[in-house]
Each structure stands twice: as C-alpha cells, then as structure tokens.
Design a protein around this motif. Structure first.
Motif, short mmCIF file in Angstrom:
data_model
loop_
_atom_site.label_atom_id
_atom_site.label_comp_id
_atom_site.label_asym_id
_atom_site.label_seq_id
_atom_site.Cartn_x
_atom_site.Cartn_y
_atom_site.Cartn_z
N LEU A 118 0.79 1.30 -1.25
CA LEU A 118 0.11 0.07 -0.74
C LEU A 118 1.70 -0.49 -0.27
O LEU A 118 1.33 -1.17 1.34
CB LEU A 118 -0.01 -0.45 -2.02
CG LEU A 118 -2.13 -1.02 -2.28
CD1 LEU A 118 -1.52 -2.15 -3.17
CD2 LEU A 118 -2.40 -1.26 -0.80
N LEU A 119 2.58 -0.50 -0.55
CA LEU A 119 3.65 -1.14 -0.49
C LEU A 119 4.24 -0.54 1.22
O LEU A 119 4.44 -1.12 2.04
CB LEU A 119 4.88 -0.82 -0.89
CG LEU A 119 5.75 -1.68 -2.27
CD1 LEU A 119 6.32 -0.58 -2.75
CD2 LEU A 119 6.07 -2.68 -2.08
N ALA A 177 1.57 0.34 3.36
CA ALA A 177 0.62 -0.19 4.27
C ALA A 177 0.71 -1.62 4.25
O ALA A 177 -0.11 -2.09 5.90
CB ALA A 177 -0.64 0.11 2.94
N VAL A 178 1.61 -3.00 4.13
CA VAL A 178 1.89 -4.08 4.42
C VAL A 178 2.99 -3.67 5.98
O VAL A 178 3.82 -3.12 5.98
CB VAL A 178 2.97 -4.51 3.25
CG1 VAL A 178 3.18 -5.75 4.00
CG2 VAL A 178 2.05 -4.52 2.19
N PRO A 179 2.75 -4.19 6.99
CA PRO A 179 3.45 -4.32 7.97
C PRO A 179 4.42 -5.08 7.83
O PRO A 179 4.87 -6.06 7.40
CB PRO A 179 2.65 -5.49 9.20
CG PRO A 179 1.36 -5.24 8.14
CD PRO A 179 1.25 -5.38 7.17
N SER A 180 5.15 -4.51 8.66
CA SER A 180 6.87 -4.72 8.90
C SER A 180 6.96 -6.06 8.95
O SER A 180 7.80 -6.48 8.13
CB SER A 180 7.23 -3.60 9.73
OG SER A 180 6.98 -3.84 10.48
N LEU A 185 6.04 -5.68 -3.83
CA LEU A 185 4.87 -6.19 -3.87
C LEU A 185 3.62 -7.14 -4.21
O LEU A 185 3.01 -7.51 -3.41
CB LEU A 185 3.76 -4.60 -4.54
CG LEU A 185 2.79 -4.45 -3.56
CD1 LEU A 185 2.30 -4.02 -2.17
CD2 LEU A 185 2.08 -3.66 -4.83
N LEU A 193 5.56 -10.50 -2.75
CA LEU A 193 5.46 -10.39 -0.88
C LEU A 193 3.99 -11.01 -0.94
O LEU A 193 3.67 -11.97 -0.60
CB LEU A 193 4.65 -8.88 -0.54
CG LEU A 193 5.29 -8.75 1.17
CD1 LEU A 193 6.72 -8.24 1.34
CD2 LEU A 193 4.00 -8.67 1.67
N GLY A 219 -0.84 -3.08 12.40
CA GLY A 219 0.25 -4.04 12.09
C GLY A 219 1.60 -3.52 13.07
O GLY A 219 2.55 -4.10 12.35
N THR A 260 4.66 -4.30 15.35
CA THR A 260 4.77 -5.68 16.07
C THR A 260 6.14 -5.06 17.22
O THR A 260 5.40 -5.03 18.64
CB THR A 260 5.97 -6.09 15.45
OG1 THR A 260 5.01 -6.77 13.79
CG2 THR A 260 6.20 -7.43 16.03
N LEU A 301 -4.11 -10.65 8.62
CA LEU A 301 -3.36 -9.29 9.93
C LEU A 301 -3.63 -8.05 8.22
O LEU A 301 -3.89 -6.96 8.48
CB LEU A 301 -2.05 -8.80 10.15
CG LEU A 301 -1.75 -7.97 10.33
CD1 LEU A 301 -2.60 -7.34 11.66
CD2 LEU A 301 -0.23 -8.09 10.66
N ILE A 327 -6.29 -5.46 7.68
CA ILE A 327 -5.36 -4.20 7.10
C ILE A 327 -6.36 -3.14 6.09
O ILE A 327 -6.60 -1.80 6.04
CB ILE A 327 -4.31 -3.59 7.21
CG1 ILE A 327 -3.71 -4.01 8.88
CG2 ILE A 327 -3.90 -2.69 6.35
CD1 ILE A 327 -1.95 -4.07 8.13
N ASN A 361 -9.20 0.08 5.56
CA ASN A 361 -8.66 1.02 4.53
C ASN A 361 -10.19 1.13 4.58
O ASN A 361 -10.59 1.49 3.62
CB ASN A 361 -7.91 0.27 4.12
CG ASN A 361 -6.03 0.51 3.85
OD1 ASN A 361 -6.18 1.16 4.90
ND2 ASN A 361 -5.65 -0.01 3.89
#
Lengths: 357, 303
Positions: free
Chosen positions: A160-161, A163-166, B45, B48, B227, B229, B280, B284, B288
């Motif tokens: 999942l890490l 899949a997070v957008p930068s 994770l 965030l 995602g 940029t 976003l 996503i 998925n």
C-alpha cells in the motif's frame, strides 16, 4: 514453464512436418498451426507451399511492431532530449558539468548541473542508507518470521505504501513530518554538529525543509519497492537448504544467516539499486519538502537546495522559450543517463542468476 | 501450512545440547529487529493516511465538492469543489490507458508467443525494464521536447496522457507477460490441433484465459499514473474551470490542483489541498477495488 514451452513449440513443426517429408522446410513458428489441417488432409492439393494466413501475418507484424516501438521509444527519449539540449548547451556561459550555479535566465544563461547532481545523489544515498536495512528486515519478517497466514495481508500493507501518490508523501513530509523531526535534527546538529554531515546548513531546522527530511520521506517511498523484489527472492530459497540448517541445530537467525541471506543477496542488492533509481528521479515530494536556496550544497543533511528533478519541476510552469527549456532538458538528460545506468546495473546483477527464475 | 509448522518445530527436541546464551540472544535480537522493521514500515503508512483523513475528510462530504469547480472563487473563499480536477484526472488517465493498453498487451503477446529467445525479445525485455525505471519528470520532458518544442503544439492534457503512456506501458507489459506465461500450453495445443490459426488462438483462447488478471493490472496501472504529478506540472497549465477537451486549453487535475493551491496560504487553500488529497486517495482506492471486482466478474469459471 520454459520446459513445457520448449516441449510445446519446437515439437509442433516436427510433428507436422514429419508426415510430409521435406514439404515444410523453413517453417516460421506460426506455420505449423495453419499448416496442421493442410498437413493432415490437404497433402494432395497443396504440398509445396505452407500457407500462412493473412490474419497470422498481420497479427505477428502488429506484435513485433509494438515490441520494436518500445525499443525505439527509449532511443527516442535519449535522442530528443539530446537534440533539444544541444543548442542551449552551446549557448551556455558556464561549464555545464562542473559549474555549481544554475541560472537559466535568458540574460545570464550560465548554468551548471554539478550542484543539483550532488544534492540528487546525496539525498538518494541517504534515503537508501535508511531504506536498505529496514526493507531487508521487512522482507525477512514477511518471508521467514510472520505467521504464514498473516504474511500475505502484511505484504499487502507494505505494498500500500507504493500506492500512495508521491505528492501526498510530499505534503505529509513538508507539513507533518518536517516539524515532527525538527527536535531530532536540532539534537543531531547540537551534539554531532562537528561532523560535516550534521553541520548547520542553508535550511531552517525549525521548519525542517532539509535533505534530512526529504531523505527520510524518500526512504519510506523506497521501502515497498525494495521489499517487493527482495521478498520474492527470499521466498525462493531452496527448502532443502533451510531444512538442512535446521537439522544441524541452527537457530532461526542462523538459518536466515546461512541460507536465506546468501541465496538472496544478489536479488537484494539489485532491488536496492532499483530503489536508488527511483529515488534519484523522485520529483514532486522532494520539490515540496526542500526549500530552494541560492547557497551551494555544503555536504550537510541540513541543507536545502534542489535535486535535478525538483529543479526542473520548479521551473516547469515557466518554460516559455525553447532556449530556457533546453537548459532544463539538458539537466533532464543527465538524470535520464543516471537512472539508465543505475537501472541497467541493477538488472545486470540478477541477470546471471538462473535460480531466481 | 503443515510444512511451515514442521519447519518451525522439529519433531523431537534436540537431545544433545542446549542453545548457548549467546546464540539465543542473537536469535531473539534478530527476531525483535525484524519485527521492528515491519512496524517501521507500518508507522508512516498509518501516520500518513490518518493525517490526510483528519485534515481533509471533512471537506469532501459536501455535494458541491463533487459537482462544482473552483471557478470564480477568491483564495480566501471556502466552498466550490474539485469536479474540474476529478474530470481532468480521469480524462488523462483514461486517454493514457486507451493508448497504452493495446501497445502493452501486444508487446506482452510478442514476448510470450512470438519472440521467445530472439534478439529483439531480449532487447524489448531490457527496454521495458529500463522504461519502468524512467523518472516521470524525464518522460514529461521527452514529451515536452517532442510535442511542444518540435511539433509546436500547445501544452494540453493529451500531452500529459502521452507522457503517462510511457509510464504505464512497462507496468502493463509486466503483468500481462506474467499472466500469459501461466496460461497452460495444453490450451494452445488443443486449439492448434483443431486447426485454429495462431492469432485466433491468442485472441480467443490465450488472452481471455488471462483476461481477469490483465484487467486488474490495467486498473492498478491507471491508479498509479493518475497520481503522477511531474507530467501535469510540465505539460499542462492549471485552471480552475471545467474543461472536458484534452486537446485544447489548460486542464486541472487533482495533483496539479494540490501543487497550485499549496501556494495559497489561506485556510481555504489548505482545505482545498487536503480535500483534494483525500479525493485522490479515494479515486485510487476505487480503481484498485474496481480492478479486483472486474477480475472477479470476468474470471473464467473454474471447477
């Protein structure tokens, strides 16, 4: 898999060609399929020519074309960047490779990539230094230590890490992690400040827009990448070796040290190199986190500055004249070459290891 | 399952010796460190996701958020929505998929069905590997050099989609290749034996067998490129209006909206940034989940 294929494919023409004697001389791989009905029933009608249906020809051409297109693409990336960069490089009033100042304003037009390159490599190396041991631990945990039933969902969490957008990493790093890290960086700066790497840099430690913060965020982004490949390689450790070590009375850690780690070392190093490639090119997270500065990079973690990628991204909205854009494209070319070399190196490490396949 | 427990616990305890304290300590230390490493991955994770949800979730509950744009709002004004950015993100992602997916599937078919062991196949595999490591900013610069400087065309969402194609192809090729490889050869041979041409075998037998996995891979790849940029930053300008035309004019997208509104240092700007971040992540997640749902619906019946 490959064995069954080799049995399947070359076996085809042999079987189909045999009854007809020398009727099928140079059969392309797809020939036997279309010729099979011919070979069984149509011996009398058309025995000199193998018929390839137009559909087959077109389809094969399409697939080969797509393959060629992809190969061409990589070449085109290099060529186009080079073509666009050359005029600006010729006009450059500074040494592109060795100047440490970047000024692409039309009036001055003296830009050098060295400082950007140093920050890029330094921050990526720092990120890799953190990410490598942690992802080794994660990969070992997922393959050797975690309960079998839980290892899949756990692995999913780590994935999942990725899949997070930068950009979200960037926002989190700049607005949440950076303030949280500021006591740590202040402490490091106070107690270990005599080491150049922890010396006072160009960026304010309170706000924390430093290479230190950026490197930690990059490290988090690398974890899933390095872990994914390392995990796969560790999973392929021959059970015989593990059982042998266990039978000799090894503890769990000794089993890991004597079988899993030696077996997976090349894969782990290759995965880390792939991660390095990713870190070198990371753009938006670094751009958000690092504070721009006029000062030169001074080899400390508490500097601000820009990596190649973040410099390009910062200037991207003002690409107006081709000459100015060419300067940034030249920097992009350096980044492309850098990641190309790192990635090719990473692939070459595991290329020789048949046991990983 | 049973193999694991057998490995973990020998049938009888070793009778000959005790494990020395030093070895036992090292073993326990390694176990603890390895567990900590895993927690070290989970901590960011959770941190965030919680951050983003706490800061942004409250803004996405209004209907306006999903139906309106930010047109005509001053930096201090709350309200409005991110419909313009959502539509931009979807357009860019889908246009990219429309171009990238056929190419990627054909490349994978070539690698598995036609080119095995040939020199071109090795070159293609190598290129796909390299392409998957090309930074998104370099892909964006390439399209800029091609589309804007060389062809003289304006920046547009379509140019963004082209850059995303470069990032998407390697992902889809990889998954498709792996899936085509595990299609049993017996299926192909059965088709050949019935006189089905090779291309029809591939189109009607091989690809459908692998389809559910391919679809999952595609939707994961779309989620990934949406995602990104760097390409939107280089290749298209931001605007707060709704624009449905990928060839003409500026188009917002969620990442672009975030990078722009980030510079709006008001409470409203902050709300837009974190609200867009939640949006976003939601999109996503939806892609998925969609991937696994479609794969479940389209998977071939197995006994």
């Amino acid at each position: 898999m490959s064995e069954s294929d080799t049995v399947g494919r070359p076996g085809g023409p042999g079987l189909a060609g045999a009854p007809r004697g020398g009727a099928a001389p140079d059969t392309a791989p797809e020939a036997p399929i279309s010729s099979t009905p011919q070979g069984s029933g149509g011996n009398a009608t058309e025995d000199t020519k193998v018929i390839t249906r137009p559909g087959d020809k077109i389809f094969k051409a399409l697939t080969v074309g797509s393959g060629g297109f992809v190969v061409l693409m990589i070449a085109l990336i290099g060529i186009f960047l080079l073509i666009q960069a050359i005029p600006s490089l010729v006009d450059d009033n500074a040494n592109f490779l060795f100047s440490r100042d970047w000024n692409a304003d039309p009036g001055v037009f003296a830009f050098g990539v060295l400082d950007l390159l140093l920050v890029t490599v330094f921050s990526s190396a720092f990120a890799l230094l953190i990410a490598m041991p942690v992802s080794l631990g994660i990969a070992l945990f997922l393959t050797q230590y975690a309960p079998r039933r839980l290892s899949k969902p756990f692995a999913y969490l780590v994935d999942l890490l990725a899949a997070v957008p930068s950009i979200i990493y960037g926002l989190w790093g700049a607005y949440v992690l950076a303030p949280a890290l500021s006591p740590i960086s202040a402490w490091l700066n106070d107690t270990l400040g005599f080491l150049p790497i922890f010396a006072q840099g160009s960026s304010n430690l309170e706000i924390g827009q430093t290479i230190f913060t950026a490197g930690i965020v990059l490290a988090v982004m690398l974890l899933p990448i390095i872990t994914a490949i390392t995990r796969e390689v560790f999973d392929r450790t021959p059970p015989m070796q593990i059982e042998g070590a266990l039978a000799l009375g090894a503890t769990k850690w000794e089993v890991v040290r004597t079988t899993v780690l030696p077996f997976g070392r090349a894969g782990y190093i290759s995965a880390s190199m792939l991660g390095l490639g990713r870190a070198l090119g990371e753009t938006i997270a670094v751009m958000i986190i690092l504070s721009a500065t006029d000062k030169h990079f001074s080899w400390t973690l508490f500097d601000g500055g820009d990596t190649i990628a973040s410099k390009i991204a910062r200037a991207a909205q003002e690409f107006n004249d081709p000459r100015g854009a060419g300067a940034y494209i030249a920097a992009g070319l350096v980044l492309f070459v850098l990641t190309f070399v790192v990635n090719a190196f990473a692939r070459s490490i595991i290329a020789g290891h048949k046991e990983y396949e | 399952m049973t193999a694991a427990t057998d490995l973990d616990r020998p049938a009888s305890m070793p009778a000959f010796q005790e494990i020395s304290p030093g070895r036992r300590f090292k073993n326990q230390l390694a176990t603890v460190l390895v567990g900590l490493a895993f927690l070290a991955a989970l901590a960011p994770l959770v941190w965030l996701l919680v951050t983003v949800l706490v800061k942004g979730l409250k803004y996405v509950f209004s209907l306006d958020w999903w139906q309106k744009s930010l047109a005509g709002l001053t930096p201090r004004q709350f309200g409005g929505g991110v419909y313009h950015a959502i539509i931009g993100t979807l357009i860019e992602g889908l246009v990219c998929a429309v171009i990238a997916v056929p190419i990627a599937i054909m490349v994978a078919v070539y690698l598995v069905e036609y080119g095995k062991g040939s020199r071109l196949a090795r070159a293609v595999t190598f290129t796909v590997d390299i392409l998957s490591g090309v930074p998104s900013i370099v892909a964006a610069l390439f399209v800029y050099a091609l589309w804007v400087t060389t062809f003289g065309l304006p920046r547009s969402a379509f140019a963004v989609a082209l850059a995303l194609v470069l990032l998407m192809i390697p992902v889809v090729v990889r998954t498709t290749e792996e899936l085509l490889k595990i299609v049993p050869d017996e299926l192909r041979e059965a088709a050949y034996a019935l006189g089905v041409p090779k291309w029809k075998t591939i189109v009607k037998i091989v690809i459908p067998t692998a389809l559910s996995g391919i679809v999952t891979g595609i939707s994961l790849a779309i989620a990934r490129v949406m995602g990104e940029t760097a390409p939107v930053l280089v290749l298209v300008g931001y605007n707060p209006f709704i624009n449905n035309d990928p060839f003409e004019g500026n188009m917002a997208s969620l990442p672009l909206l975030m990078t722009n509104e980030r510079l709006t240092t008001t409470a409203a700007g902050e709300a837009r940034v974190w609200g867009a971040a939640v949006t976003l992540i939601l999109i996503i997640t939806v892609f998925n989940l969609l991937g696994s749902l479609i794969s479940r619906l389209t998977s071939l019946k197995t006994k």
